[in-house]
Design an enzyme around this catalytic site. Structure first.
Site, PDB file in Angstrom:
ATOM      1  N   TYR B 254      21.971   1.238  10.472  1.00  0.00           N
ATOM      2  CA  TYR B 254      20.781   1.767  11.134  1.00  0.00           C
ATOM      3  C   TYR B 254      21.082   2.281  12.538  1.00  0.00           C
ATOM      4  O   TYR B 254      20.317   3.079  13.070  1.00  0.00           O
ATOM      5  CB  TYR B 254      19.649   0.741  11.122  1.00  0.00           C
ATOM      6  CG  TYR B 254      18.873   0.827   9.839  1.00  0.00           C
ATOM      7  CD1 TYR B 254      17.973   1.869   9.628  1.00  0.00           C
ATOM      8  CD2 TYR B 254      19.077  -0.080   8.810  1.00  0.00           C
ATOM      9  CE1 TYR B 254      17.292   1.990   8.432  1.00  0.00           C
ATOM     10  CE2 TYR B 254      18.399   0.041   7.610  1.00  0.00           C
ATOM     11  CZ  TYR B 254      17.499   1.071   7.430  1.00  0.00           C
ATOM     12  OH  TYR B 254      16.822   1.204   6.240  1.00  0.00           O
ATOM     13  N   HIS B 413      15.283  -5.261   8.904  1.00  0.00           N
ATOM     14  CA  HIS B 413      16.429  -4.977   8.045  1.00  0.00           C
ATOM     15  C   HIS B 413      17.506  -6.056   8.130  1.00  0.00           C
ATOM     16  O   HIS B 413      18.613  -5.876   7.627  1.00  0.00           O
ATOM     17  CB  HIS B 413      17.016  -3.605   8.376  1.00  0.00           C
ATOM     18  CG  HIS B 413      16.100  -2.483   8.013  1.00  0.00           C
ATOM     19  ND1 HIS B 413      15.721  -2.247   6.718  1.00  0.00           N
ATOM     20  CD2 HIS B 413      15.453  -1.572   8.771  1.00  0.00           C
ATOM     21  CE1 HIS B 413      14.885  -1.213   6.688  1.00  0.00           C
ATOM     22  NE2 HIS B 413      14.698  -0.785   7.918  1.00  0.00           N
TER      23      HIS B 413
END
Lengths: 737, 737
Positions: B254, B413
């Site tokens: 990410y 996440h």
């Protein structure tokens, strides 16, 4: 008087010249003295040649002035003594080459010292303690490795012949070589006389020692076998192991292996006896064999892994470096091989090595892709025992290769896989052949030998992408029976490279069941590549028919509703390889076009298959009962039909793109919408495939394979008229011609 | 009077100059007009720049004079409307770039035509029919993708600003942009104000539209969030999402994704308001972030896949091309990045693109390897929430990277993987992190979204190489609780690159259980690389402790006698991810050093682990209850101990070579002979490892992490004396200093 004297002196001259050539010209096995001097003079101007020379020198120099161990044989493959003896024969050979190029005695001495140790060791040897096969070795666990040793040690002896004194030569001939030659030609004479890759090594080994030691008896044994009646020996092996077009009956993995002794000994023989013209023997069979071997590789250089085969073996192996070199020497430079020579990045220190180096330097030869093409080979010495076809489409990275195997059994390394297909695409294996269950050279894995799972699973029919009837393997898994039969090609037509067609039948793999598989590989404009796979069965009784597809990649989607093995999983069956498959899922299907899509690297592939009436779809995975984790956990998609003569009509489709880096997906769905079997009579098989983009009709004649017969079939109120055994229509238009 | 006039004219001048800059200077978002002209003039001299230009032009020109579809939103990710809208915003951006470089109006017209269609479409949109998340999108299924659209469409508008008439501009601003800005800043204001990668995109999107349309309100919303109190918006995101040393809290996958809006909007902001010095904001946090991102990649360019992550994402993505370009613009050329630019083989058409092209052409910059190094990052905005250490040994292809993760949870996440390790070696993943269960962009796989198996398996502790207590995940799998805790580093020492050491403890993942894992990575002369993994547990009650190693490769051998799942196989457990693991085999072990060797590509790896008293060794495989074949069938080797405070002492060893091409194997066996725990008291932990080649002693202080304290320990009738929290002896010699 003068005349008489002249005659006598001429005779003397001839006698000496001849005796010199036949008795004393060394080296001759690998290269001649002249060749070695040519190499020396080219080292400075050919960088790649020099690189290969320096690599060899570095490896070899490490051992100069060191005691090289020649241990008492003890370990299986992968173990210390095995690997050491292997390293020793390669070291001796390399040192022999260097002796001639550099002229430095130290390299001859290194060979001498090692060979003298073998001269002490070899006479004391009995069968190897790890010997398990019917052809036990002495230095190694199997005689095959002893034969390898003979080939290289023989060459090494020849290479340093002029650097040895007479006494040492005699000690080595008697102590190191004679026990080995006697062992394979006497103790193991049935094995030595086989028609089999082992025998190629064995004859080459004995012959090489014959050439090295000027022993005509050995040379004759090598060329003619121990019975000297044409049934065995090197010539017989050249006659029987290849089909007339150069297919080697054990398959590509062993081709590579068997090619080496063929060419290495042919090279020695040709150097010594050019008049024997060994390289043009049997219409230049070795030329064909080398060309064929390379066509049987994937774009990454790996050999197609059918029959017993290790999957990671590619054409950069030493054998193939040797093959390309001796090919160049024997048949002249073939520039199409240069991309392969470039990947090998390793040249032999020979005249043809220089030629290849020069060609690689030439900017004219910048083509980087070997020209893979659609080819077809027969099997059997007379070319009458079935064959293999490789259907190809696309170029370079886009190449698709469909391998259709309908050979004879392939000797002891054959698998029970009549009418098997394998698919490669974009450099990847898509529908796999399992290959062999073996870890060559890994001692912890059963001493590097074939694992029990090889016969248990890998050779069995269910391990292949072909039909299994009643959960038994072809020929009931009996090699002797399998050796006697092979499928029969109905027709093939590769004239139109956009519509490749082939059909083969087999009526022997199963008693009272006829199998017929026709394949059509279509490369249509702006469409995914399609392979139409029409597999007909014919029997008078009900059987269970299983057609597996061993896909490689990530399962993406199936159109069927299946039950997944939830809290328990069972094997698919109890025997003939089924016991090694877990049943992960099962679906019962009625009248449908079943689809399964998977993703391999960045491409999607879909298998669409017609179910008329009922079928089961099985999702299987290799690994059940695999106590020692010897098998890969790869998946299979199996279509199961219980009926008398079901048809299996499938379309294998290469479609779409998945770009995980840029997160873009395109054409992830199949274009096949429906498959229908319109007719399957004694006259015609008619299949209709509805695509998103149009309609395909495939009509096959069931009983007429002639390319000249005219046929007529009424479809959609129109009379279709064509010539030859099949017709393919795309939107009503014949696309075959 | 003259003075007054002068003043007035100066005011007028200032007014016009200012108004010109603030209202009308376009383009400014991606590059300026001057920069675009510089690119034009360099196209002929910089081949790689020209290649990138031609590629862009080819892609874009295909759409000139074609109707570009702007479809009614309907499909999830991977489906047509999703992919089309994505393609549209990239097309508009590219066309905008080309408009400036070529000066050709047709490129502006292309953007205009598409944006006008959006101006018609967007005001009509309600939430997307496939919206499932709490942040639904309108053009796409999730608002995140709408934010992507805003960033690129905003840039495109700015890039063609001068090629649009005032009326069209107004229509686009009101129709295409305002509904989207209103939607994310009003309807979705809680989401817009999050501290999360989505919000980076959202703020960048709104800010970009602000810059493109000269809308100060939008720019302020972007920079400060809707509450304008410093708690949200672009600055707050720069403050909170990175640690002070540049680690992005969601992890490397990410990072790459979040970096793009950070740098792309910073670039626009810097072009428009250089005085804001956004690139030096927070001690040049973006510079640190980009450097860190690249250090978190494998030698093949793939980002380390911990937390939710797709494994095939590498630094050749568009985001990283952009990152390197803007890095160069903002911080100057860093030649260590050139190997990466070379692999990207794609340059932005900017001034820094030209700089990179020139540097790549310079023969001085031929270094082909990025200098990966041992690094350590903290986590958390203040750097006080744990961290990550990457221990590295070797160079180039021989690089070994051990990732030790002890971060905070990593927002939505994050995975439950405190004290997890992953190992990469020679470019391959050896001990894997599963990554995310997801097929981004593959419609058939749950619309490309995170699969149910992501929370079911991939995020659970048992999916990682760390300790699971009582078959429950860390923090009981509760994200809210997990967010509040992180492990505490005891010490780390990377001064001696041959003896890397780190120790971390966690006392929150489980109530009443303390976990402490110390790792020592040893690169000893002429020895296999060894990682000593000392994992202590401490509790007052008996628990079941499971320590898995998800090895990648072919199982070769284990020293334990295990029972293989013969005719039935069952899942390993019922919940917390255990239900997704099949139990392939199990061994009961008493007092032993257990070994398991596997082969990855051409290298052997052995895990040796000490069992004192009893333990179970479990051979597990992912895939149980995986109804949709969403998970990879990868294996795990699990050590299970039932006790109060068992130690897990293991050695992970990189050894040997397998060369399948030349069939040569070396050092296939581990050098570890025995592991012993000599002491585990409140003062010291003492481990002895007997190697074939010597003896290692590792002494750790249990309660003193000071680097300056002196310690003494009596071993083998000798007093060992050292300074600092640990001591490592090889054959009696301290090898740490």
């Amino acid at each position: 008087m003068l005349n008489v004297l002249k005659k006598i002196s001429l005779l003397f001259f001839l006698f000496f010249a001849f005796s010199h050539q036949s008795r004393s010209q060394h080296p001759v096995s690998f290269f001649t003295k002249e060749e070695s001097l040519l190499v020396r003079s080219n080292l400075n101007t050919q960088p790649l040649l020099n690189e290969s020379f320096q690599a060899l020198k570095k490896e070899t120099d490490f051992w100069l002035n060191k005691e090289v161990d020649v241990p008492l044989p003890k370990d299986p493959a992968g173990g210390y003594t095995h690997e050491k003896h292997k390293a020793n024969y390669l070291l001796m050979f390399n040192s022999g080459v260097l002796y001639n190029i550099t002229g430095e005695q130290k390299y001859a001495d290194l060979v001498r010292n090692i060979l003298l140790k073998y001269a002490t060791l070899n006479p004391t040897l009995k069968n190897h303690p790890q010997a398990t096969s019917t052809s036990p070795g002495r230095i190694f666990w199997q005689a095959l490795n002893d034969a390898n040793w003979m080939v290289y040690s023989g060459m090494a002896f020849d290479l340093v012949y002029n650097g040895l004194n007479e006494a040492d030569r005699k000690i080595i001939e008697e102590g190191a070589f004679k026990p080995e030659v006697d062992f394979v030609t006497k103790d193991l004479s049935p094995w030595f006389n086989l028609i089999h890759n082992h025998a190629v090594w064995a004859t080459a080994g004995v012959g090489m020692i014959g050439i090295a030691t000027n022993n005509q008896t050995y040379i004759d044994l090598a060329l003619e076998g121990t019975q000297h009646n044409g049934s065995s020996g090197f010539y017989a092996l050249l006659d029987h192991l290849f089909s007339p077009d150069g297919y080697y009956t054990e398959g590509p993995y062993y081709t590579r292996y068997a090619l080496l002794p063929f060419i290495i000994f042919s090279n020695a023989l040709n150097n010594k006896y050019p008049s024997k013209n060994i390289f043009t023997y049997r219409n230049s069979i070795l030329k064909k064999a080398i060309n064929t071997a390379i066509q049987y590789s994937n774009t990454d250089g790996k050999f197609f892994a059918f029959n017993d085969a290790m999957k990671d073996k590619d054409y950069t192996t030493g054998e193939m470096v040797m093959a390309l070199d001796i090919y160049t020497k024997a048949y002249g430079l073939d520039t199409t091989f240069l991309p392969i020579a470039k990947k090998q990045h390793n040249l032999l220190l020979t005249k043809s090595g220089i030629q290849l180096a020069e060609a690689l330097n030439n900017p004219k030869n910048k083509s980087v892709v070997f020209p893979y093409k659609t080819i077809e080979n027969t099997d059997g010495a007379k070319g009458n025992k079935g064959g293999v076809s490789i259907l190809r489409s696309g170029e370079g990275k886009e190449l698709t290769s469909l391998i259709y195997k309908y050979t004879s059994h392939g000797l002891s390394h054959g698998h029970y896989d009549k009418l098997n297909i394998n698919l490669f695409d974009k450099g990847n294996e898509i529908l796999q052949d399992y290959g062999a269950a073996r870890f060559v050279g890994v001692e912890q894995k059963y001493g590097g030998r074939y694992l029990p799972e090889n016969t248990g699973f890998a050779t069995q029919t269910i391990a292949h992408n072909t039909m299994v009837v009643d959960e038994t393997s072809h020929f009931n898994g009996n090699e002797k029976i399998a050796e006697q039969f092979w499928p029969v090609k109905n027709y093939s037509n590769f004239k139109n490279e956009k519509v490749l067609a082939i059909s083969v039948s087999d009526s022997n793999a199963y008693k009272n069941v006829i199998l017929k598989r026709s394949l059509f590989m279509l490369t249509l404009p702006d469409q995914p590549k399609l392979i139409i796979d029409i597999f007909h069965t014919q029997s008078s009784k009900t059987h269970q028919y299983d057609l597996p597809f061993y896909y490689l990649g990530q399962f993406i989607h199936s159109s069927v509703e299946y039950t997944y093995a939830k809290n328990t999983m069972y094997p698919l069956g109890q025997k003939n390889g089924y016991q090694y498959l877990w049943k992960e899922g099962e679906a019962k299907v009625i009248d449908a076009t079943v689809q399964m899509t998977f993703l391999n690297e960045r491409d999607f592939y879909t298998i669409s298959t017609l179910v008329t009436d009922t079928a089961s779809i099985l999702f299987a995975r290799i690994g059940a009962n695999d106590q020692n984790f010897n098998l890969r956990r790869d998946p299979a998609f199996i279509i199961r039909k219980n009926s008398t003569s079901p048809s299996f009509i499938s379309v294998i489709e290469v479609h779409g793109k998945y770009d995980p880096v840029n997160e873009v997906t395109s054409n992830a769905n199949s274009i096949v919408q429906k498959i229908q079997e319109l007719e399957n009579s004694s006259l015609f098989s008619v299949v209709k495939i509805t695509l998103k983009t149009g309609e395909l009709i495939v009509v096959e004649c069931k009983n007429d394979n002639s390319t000249t017969s005219n046929h007529q079939y009424r479809y959609n109120n129109t009379d279709l008229i064509w010539k030859g055994p099949y017709l393919i229509l795309l939107n009503g238009k014949n696309i075959n011609y």
